[in-house]
Design a protein around this motif. Structure first.
Motif, mmCIF file in Angstrom:
data_model
loop_
_atom_site.group_PDB
_atom_site.id
_atom_site.type_symbol
_atom_site.label_atom_id
_atom_site.label_comp_id
_atom_site.label_asym_id
_atom_site.label_seq_id
_atom_site.Cartn_x
_atom_site.Cartn_y
_atom_site.Cartn_z
ATOM 1 N N ALA A 95 0.831 -1.210 0.000
ATOM 2 C CA ALA A 95 0.000 0.000 0.000
ATOM 3 C C ALA A 95 0.866 1.261 0.000
ATOM 4 N N VAL A 96 1.930 1.261 0.800
ATOM 5 C CA VAL A 96 2.816 2.435 0.850
ATOM 6 C C VAL A 96 3.504 2.644 -0.501
ATOM 7 N N LEU A 97 3.940 1.555 -1.138
ATOM 8 C CA LEU A 97 4.657 1.688 -2.409
ATOM 9 C C LEU A 97 3.724 2.117 -3.538
ATOM 10 N N VAL A 98 2.576 1.455 -3.645
ATOM 11 C CA VAL A 98 1.663 1.769 -4.757
ATOM 12 C C VAL A 98 1.080 3.171 -4.604
ATOM 13 N N LEU A 99 0.576 3.473 -3.420
ATOM 14 C CA LEU A 99 -0.012 4.798 -3.241
ATOM 15 C C LEU A 99 1.055 5.856 -3.016
ATOM 16 N N GLY A 100 2.278 5.421 -2.733
ATOM 17 C CA GLY A 100 3.410 6.357 -2.789
ATOM 18 C C GLY A 100 3.635 6.813 -4.226
ATOM 19 N N GLY A 101 3.426 5.885 -5.172
ATOM 20 C CA GLY A 101 3.505 6.273 -6.584
ATOM 21 C C GLY A 101 2.475 7.327 -6.931
ATOM 22 N N ARG A 102 1.289 7.176 -6.364
ATOM 23 C CA ARG A 102 0.245 8.195 -6.568
ATOM 24 C C ARG A 102 0.713 9.547 -6.033
ATOM 25 N N ALA A 103 1.316 9.531 -4.820
ATOM 26 C CA ALA A 103 1.785 10.793 -4.226
ATOM 27 C C ALA A 103 2.914 11.403 -5.059
ATOM 28 N N LEU A 104 3.775 10.561 -5.624
ATOM 29 C CA LEU A 104 4.867 11.094 -6.457
ATOM 30 C C LEU A 104 4.313 11.797 -7.694
ATOM 31 N N TRP A 105 3.276 11.250 -8.311
ATOM 32 C CA TRP A 105 2.664 11.926 -9.460
ATOM 33 C C TRP A 105 1.928 13.194 -9.016
ATOM 34 N N LYS A 106 1.213 13.089 -7.915
ATOM 35 C CA LYS A 106 0.387 14.222 -7.478
ATOM 36 C C LYS A 106 1.245 15.425 -7.082
ATOM 37 N N TYR A 107 2.364 15.145 -6.406
ATOM 38 C CA TYR A 107 3.197 16.249 -5.896
ATOM 39 C C TYR A 107 4.511 16.376 -6.661
ATOM 40 N N ARG A 108 4.516 16.019 -7.934
ATOM 41 C CA ARG A 108 5.755 16.015 -8.699
ATOM 42 C C ARG A 108 6.331 17.413 -8.903
#
Length: 450
Positions: free
Chosen positions: A149-162
């Motif tokens: 969950a941390v890795l997959v939704l961390g990917g979401r955070a990386l796109w959102k706050y790029r």
């Protein structure tokens, strides 16, 4: 005589946000992944359960990453509210309640009915054997789901706050510490016949690490065990105060901690749900500091009992330890802390229950250089900062007055500063001199007149 409805100046509620058609296939893959997960949990055949679990994790991960890219990766970089208050999943709507019930139910099963997860646990045996050289158990299953969950939704955070290097670094940090220090390294230690030790969790969060029984067990293990005890003591009583003095509690809560990592990634969509009322703050103070006091008292009593000075203390420390482990370690941190994400926000545990957050908060408020400075003259009272705060701080009130934010609760995630369209807020590690002094500002009374 005809009845007329009472006149009202209330604005009509905005329509619910619709899911763009392009995102529906990705969300459908997530839904199919959940069905495959249920199939794996219900299948007693190990081979089929492994296949179903593999398909489930692939669909869940792939679908979530595809949706995140469609929702955030293609949009123009920058701060966007993303209709969080218009979606049933992030505004305490029906989807949020269903998600909360599912998460809460999972934790109840995990803690008290793990036999219901037997098929899923057995499906992870090959992976556990390759990593830890032993069969899987309920906590390995939990750690696998948690890390994913941390890795997959961390990917979401990386796109959102790029668009922000601070948030990119912070997100990458929590992903790294969760994968490396909270999942792979403990498994590797077990494979090497060493104690399963989590180097990123310290007393009082990992409260039993400084209990006499745990310390004796680690010391009995020899060189590495001695280092683990040394590491735990130094991190709890030396490194934590020093790092908090220079950086505030953000060095741990927003960059290292696994609980914070899950809140900053999987819980990011729920940060606006934190209660900003004074009543919520009163509950925060009433709960978190007594919990810190309780674990300090329990640890002291255990060491006093271990010294042999008061042999009868075992009558007290036994039930007290069981109560703390059940109510705080299980119910509060898991069932409530994560299960209530979709309803109460992503930092329920950190705000109301975590003794480490209380310890760091006291240091941050009274002995740290960290603060968030505000420029009240630039504030336009849009409220983006308060909406982004996951710790229930009404940042806007500080910004309007030009007052620095020196709060024990603040985890220094920095989203309030990122959300501000006028650059009013600034995270600082400056000298303690003048730390509580406000900036030149337009007083709140003047704003009321305007």
């Amino acid at each position: 005589m005809q009845d007329f409805p009472a006149p009202s100046l209330a604005l009509a509620p905005p329509p619910a946000a619709a899911t763009p058609p392009g995102e529906k296939p990705a969300l459908a893959a997530v839904a199919l992944g959940l069905l495959a997960l249920l199939a794996a949990a219900a299948d007693a055949d190990a081979a089929r359960a492994q296949l179903s679990l593999g398909i489930a994790l692939a669909l869940l991960s792939g679908g979530a990453l595809a949706w995140a890219w469609l929702a955030f990766g293609r949009a123009e970089a920058g701060w966007h509210p993303h209709d969080l208050w218009r979606r049933a999943s992030t505004s305490r709507g029906a989807v949020a309640w269903a998600s909360g019930l599912a998460l809460t139910g999972f934790y109840v099963v995990l803690y008290w009915f793990p036999w219901l997860l037997t098929n899923l646990i057995r499906a992870l045996d090959p992976f556990s054997q390759s990593l830890r050289h032993r069969v899987a158990d309920q906590w390995f299953l939990y750690g696998t789901f948690y890390t994913l969950a941390v890795l997959v939704l961390g990917g979401r955070a990386l796109w959102k706050y790029r668009f922000s290097r601070y948030h990119l670094a912070r997100t990458a940090s929590v992903m790294f510490f969760q994968l490396g220090f909270s999942f792979l390294l403990p498994g590797l230690l077990l494979a090497l016949q060493q104690p399963e030790y989590y180097f990123t969790y310290f007393w009082p969060l990992k409260y039993d690490y400084l209990f006499p029984g745990t310390v004796a067990q680690l010391l009995h293990g020899g060189g590495l065990g001695v280092f683990m005890v040394f590491w735990g003591v130094v991190m709890a009583f030396v490194a934590t105060p020093v790092l908090t003095y220079f950086l505030g509690k953000r060095w741990y809560c927003a960059w290292v901690c696994g609980c914070g990592g899950l809140a900053e990634t999987a819980g990011d969509a729920y940060r606006q749900l934190s209660d900003k009322s004074r009543q919520a703050w009163r509950w925060e103070v009433r709960l978190i500091y007594p919990i810190l006091g309780l674990i300090v008292l329990l640890t002291a009593l255990l060491w006093l009992g271990a010294s042999g000075a008061v042999p009868a203390l075992g009558v007290v420390t036994g039930p007290l330890g069981q109560f703390y482990g059940f109510m705080i370690g299980s119910v509060f941190s898991g069932v409530v802390g994560v299960g209530f994400y979709p309803l109460l926000g992503s930092r329920v545990w950190c705000r109301f229950g975590c003794p480490m957050a209380a310890y760091l908060g006291l240091l941050q408020k009274h002995f740290s250089r960290f603060r968030i400075s505000t420029n009240g003259g630039q504030c336009i009272s849009c409220g983006n900062c308060s909406n982004a705060c996951e710790m229930g701080i009404d940042v806007k009130q500080y910004a309007q007055c030009g007052a620095p934010i020196v709060r024990a609760a603040c985890v220094g995630c920095g989203l309030c500063a990122t959300a501000c369209p006028r650059g009013v807020l600034n995270l600082e590690n400056g000298p303690r001199a003048g730390r509580l002094a406000g900036s030149a500002f337009i007083h709140a009374d003047s704003l009321r007149i305007l």
